[in-house]
Design an enzyme around this catalytic site. Structure first.
Site, PDB file in Angstrom:
ATOM      1  N   GLU A  23      41.940 -14.578  17.483  1.00 27.34           N
ATOM      2  CA  GLU A  23      42.309 -14.143  18.827  1.00 27.34           C
ATOM      3  C   GLU A  23      43.831 -14.043  18.967  1.00 27.34           C
ATOM      4  O   GLU A  23      44.583 -14.446  18.089  1.00 27.34           O
ATOM      5  CB  GLU A  23      41.782 -15.137  19.883  1.00 27.34           C
ATOM      6  CG  GLU A  23      40.300 -15.023  20.179  1.00 27.34           C
ATOM      7  CD  GLU A  23      39.980 -13.923  21.179  1.00 27.34           C
ATOM      8  OE1 GLU A  23      40.889 -13.120  21.510  1.00 27.34           O
ATOM      9  OE2 GLU A  23      38.827 -13.854  21.624  1.00 27.34           O
ATOM     10  N   ARG A 115      37.921 -25.176  28.344  1.00 26.19           N
ATOM     11  CA  ARG A 115      39.203 -24.976  27.664  1.00 26.19           C
ATOM     12  C   ARG A 115      39.835 -23.689  28.167  1.00 26.19           C
ATOM     13  O   ARG A 115      39.188 -22.858  28.807  1.00 26.19           O
ATOM     14  CB  ARG A 115      39.035 -24.900  26.150  1.00 26.19           C
ATOM     15  CG  ARG A 115      38.245 -23.691  25.650  1.00 26.19           C
ATOM     16  CD  ARG A 115      38.451 -23.472  24.164  1.00 26.19           C
ATOM     17  NE  ARG A 115      37.562 -22.490  23.577  1.00 26.19           N
ATOM     18  CZ  ARG A 115      37.739 -21.176  23.610  1.00 26.19           C
ATOM     19  NH1 ARG A 115      38.769 -20.670  24.283  1.00 26.19           N
ATOM     20  NH2 ARG A 115      36.881 -20.364  23.024  1.00 26.19           N
ATOM     21  N   ASN A 117      41.395 -19.937  27.540  1.00 23.89           N
ATOM     22  CA  ASN A 117      40.918 -18.843  26.700  1.00 23.89           C
ATOM     23  C   ASN A 117      42.005 -17.776  26.550  1.00 23.89           C
ATOM     24  O   ASN A 117      43.009 -18.029  25.913  1.00 23.89           O
ATOM     25  CB  ASN A 117      39.616 -18.266  27.273  1.00 23.89           C
ATOM     26  CG  ASN A 117      38.885 -17.400  26.264  1.00 23.89           C
ATOM     27  OD1 ASN A 117      38.806 -17.757  25.087  1.00 23.89           O
ATOM     28  ND2 ASN A 117      38.355 -16.278  26.698  1.00 23.89           N
ATOM     29  N   ASP A 135      30.392 -23.864  26.253  1.00 24.47           N
ATOM     30  CA  ASP A 135      28.976 -23.597  26.032  1.00 24.47           C
ATOM     31  C   ASP A 135      28.611 -22.295  26.749  1.00 24.47           C
ATOM     32  O   ASP A 135      28.216 -22.291  27.915  1.00 24.47           O
ATOM     33  CB  ASP A 135      28.133 -24.764  26.545  1.00 24.47           C
ATOM     34  CG  ASP A 135      26.638 -24.543  26.348  1.00 24.47           C
ATOM     35  OD1 ASP A 135      26.261 -23.536  25.686  1.00 24.47           O
ATOM     36  OD2 ASP A 135      25.840 -25.368  26.843  1.00 24.47           O
ATOM     37  N   ASN A 166      38.812 -13.080  30.212  1.00 24.91           N
ATOM     38  CA  ASN A 166      39.381 -12.301  29.122  1.00 24.91           C
ATOM     39  C   ASN A 166      40.142 -11.100  29.680  1.00 24.91           C
ATOM     40  O   ASN A 166      40.274 -10.927  30.890  1.00 24.91           O
ATOM     41  CB  ASN A 166      38.269 -11.829  28.167  1.00 24.91           C
ATOM     42  CG  ASN A 166      38.320 -12.525  26.826  1.00 24.91           C
ATOM     43  OD1 ASN A 166      39.383 -12.610  26.211  1.00 24.91           O
ATOM     44  ND2 ASN A 166      37.195 -13.045  26.381  1.00 24.91           N
ATOM     45  N   ASP A 218      36.364  -7.891  25.682  1.00 24.60           N
ATOM     46  CA  ASP A 218      37.086  -9.076  25.218  1.00 24.60           C
ATOM     47  C   ASP A 218      38.574  -8.900  25.491  1.00 24.60           C
ATOM     48  O   ASP A 218      38.956  -8.539  26.587  1.00 24.60           O
ATOM     49  CB  ASP A 218      36.771  -9.308  23.733  1.00 24.60           C
ATOM     50  CG  ASP A 218      36.808 -10.775  23.344  1.00 24.60           C
ATOM     51  OD1 ASP A 218      37.727 -11.483  23.774  1.00 24.60           O
ATOM     52  OD2 ASP A 218      35.923 -11.222  22.591  1.00 24.60           O
TER      53      ASP A 218
END
Length: 308
Positions: A23, A115, A117, A135, A166, A218
Site C-alpha cells: 500500500e 487501525r 488505513n 475484521d 480509502n 481502493d
C-alpha cells in the site's frame, strides 16, 4: 469509455518477495525512489527504481500510510495512532533495520482491532487518514476520517460510518476532496467541496459507484488533468474517472488486487501500483509493484507542513 490502447505494464520489484498487503506508494523525487508499505509486515520499503536497489525498515506496529514532512521525517498512520517516523541510514534489504516512531496523536477507537488505513496530505500540507476495523467480515461501520493539522492537532471525526476508508485524493487546485469505501457492501467513491483555507470538506455526493463497473475502490491518485485514478481491487485494473465522474480509461494489470497508485518518475509520467497477495489462488504477480506509462502526468505529492 474512450478506446485507448493498453499500455505495457512492468513489474519493478523482480527478484524480491511479494508483499502481503502492499500500500501507500509515494514517489521521492530527490532520491529517484519509490517508497511503499507492507501493512502486516510492519515495513516501509524503498526502491531506487532505475538502479533496482532496495532497502526496508521495520516499525513497531502495522503501518498503512505515510507522508514525508517538509522539514524531514515522516508522518504515518499505524495501528494505534499517527506517528512521527524517522528512517535511519544506512538500511538493509532484509527488513531488519528499525525505524524510530513517536506517537503524535490518537483518537479514541470505538471498537477493538481498529487501525489507520489510507492517508495522505492535502495541498496545504495537512495530513488526513481514516480508520477501519481490521475484521472486514464484521462489516463494522466504526471507521472515520481524521485530520492532523499543521499545528499537530488531531480533529474529531470529519466523516464517520466508514467500513473500509480509502481513496483519499485532492483535485489539482485542492478544492475537491475524494474519498472511497472499499468494503464489498459499499464500493462507493464520494466527492466533497473542500475549503482550502480551513481544511473543511462539505457537500458530500456520490462521485462513482463501482457496483456499476468492476472491483472495489481502493487507493487513488489524481493526474495533472484533474482526473481521478482508482485501483479496482478484485478486478485487476486501475480506472480513470474524469472530474465529472465519467469513466474514460481502464488499464488491466497482472495482479488481481491492485491496492493503491501514485505518479512518479522523473517526469511524473509513470503510474506506480502496489498490490495485495490473496490468501488463496495467488499468482507470481500478486503482491508485487507495477509501473505503467499511461500517457498523462501526475502531480508532486504534498508533504506534511507541521513539525515532526
Amino acid at each position: 469509455m474512450s478506446v485507448v490502447s493498453q499500455p505495457s505494464v512492468e513489474r519493478i520489484d523482480v527478484g524480491y518477495a511479494p508483499a502481503t498487503v502492499g500500500e501507500s506508494p509515494v514517489w521521492r523525487a530527490q532520491e529517484d525512489a519509490l517508497y511503499w508499505v507492507d501493512i502486516p509486515a510492519q515495513r516501509i520499503v524503498r526502491q531506487r527504481v532505475a538502479l533496482g536497489l532496495r532497502t526496508e525498515w521495520v516499525l513497531p506496529e502495522k503501518v498503512a500510510c505515510f507522508a514525508f514532512g517538509c522539514n524531514g521525517g515522516l508522518v504515518a498512520g499505524l495501528e494505534t495512532g499517527l506517528f512521527a517516523v524517522a528512517l535511519p541510514e544506512p538500511a538493509t534489504a532484509d527488513g531488519k533495520t528499525p525505524a524510530y516512531a513517536r506517537k503524535l496523536a490518537a483518537p479514541q477507537f470505538r471498537v477493538p482491532g481498529t487501525r489507520f488505513n489510507d492517508g495522505r496530505c492535502d495541498r496545504q500540507g495537512r495530513f488526513w487518514s481514516g480508520t477501519m476495523v481490521q475484521d472486514m467480515a464484521a462489516a463494522n461501520p466504526a471507521g472515520a476520517l481524521f485530520c492532523l493539522d499543521t499545528q499537530g492537532r488531531l480533529s474529531a471525526p470529519v466523516v464517520d460510518q466508514l467500513i473500509v476508508q480509502n481513496g483519499l485524493a485532492w483535485s489539482p487546485d485542492g478544492t475537491t476532496m475524494y474519498l472511497s469505501d472499499s468494503h464489498p457492501q459499499r464500493r462507493l467513491i464520494w466527492a466533497f467541496d473542500y475549503d482550502t483555507e480551513t481544511g473543511t470538506p462539505s457537500r458530500r455526493r456520490v462521485f462513482a459507484d463501482l457496483h456499476d463497473y468492476a472491483g472495489r475502490p481502493d487507493g487513488a491518485a489524481v493526474d495533472a488533468d484533474g482526473c481521478y485514478w482508482i485501483c479496482a481491487n478484485d478486478a485487476g485494473a486501475v480506472l480513470r474517472f474524469t472530474p465529472q465522474g465519467v469513466l474514460d480509461r481502464r488499464i488491466d494489470l497482472p495482479a488481481v488486487k491492485p491496492a493503491m497508485c501514485a505518479f512518479g518518475g522523473r517526469d511524473l509520467g509513470t503510474l506506480f501500483i502496489t498490490s495485495i497477495r490473496p490468501a488463496t489462488g495467488a499468482t507470481e504477480h500478486d503482491g508485487h509493484v507495477f509501473a505503467v506509462r499511461p500517457g498523462v502526468r501526475g502531480l508532486p505529492e504534498p508533504e506534511y507542513a507541521g513539525v515532526l
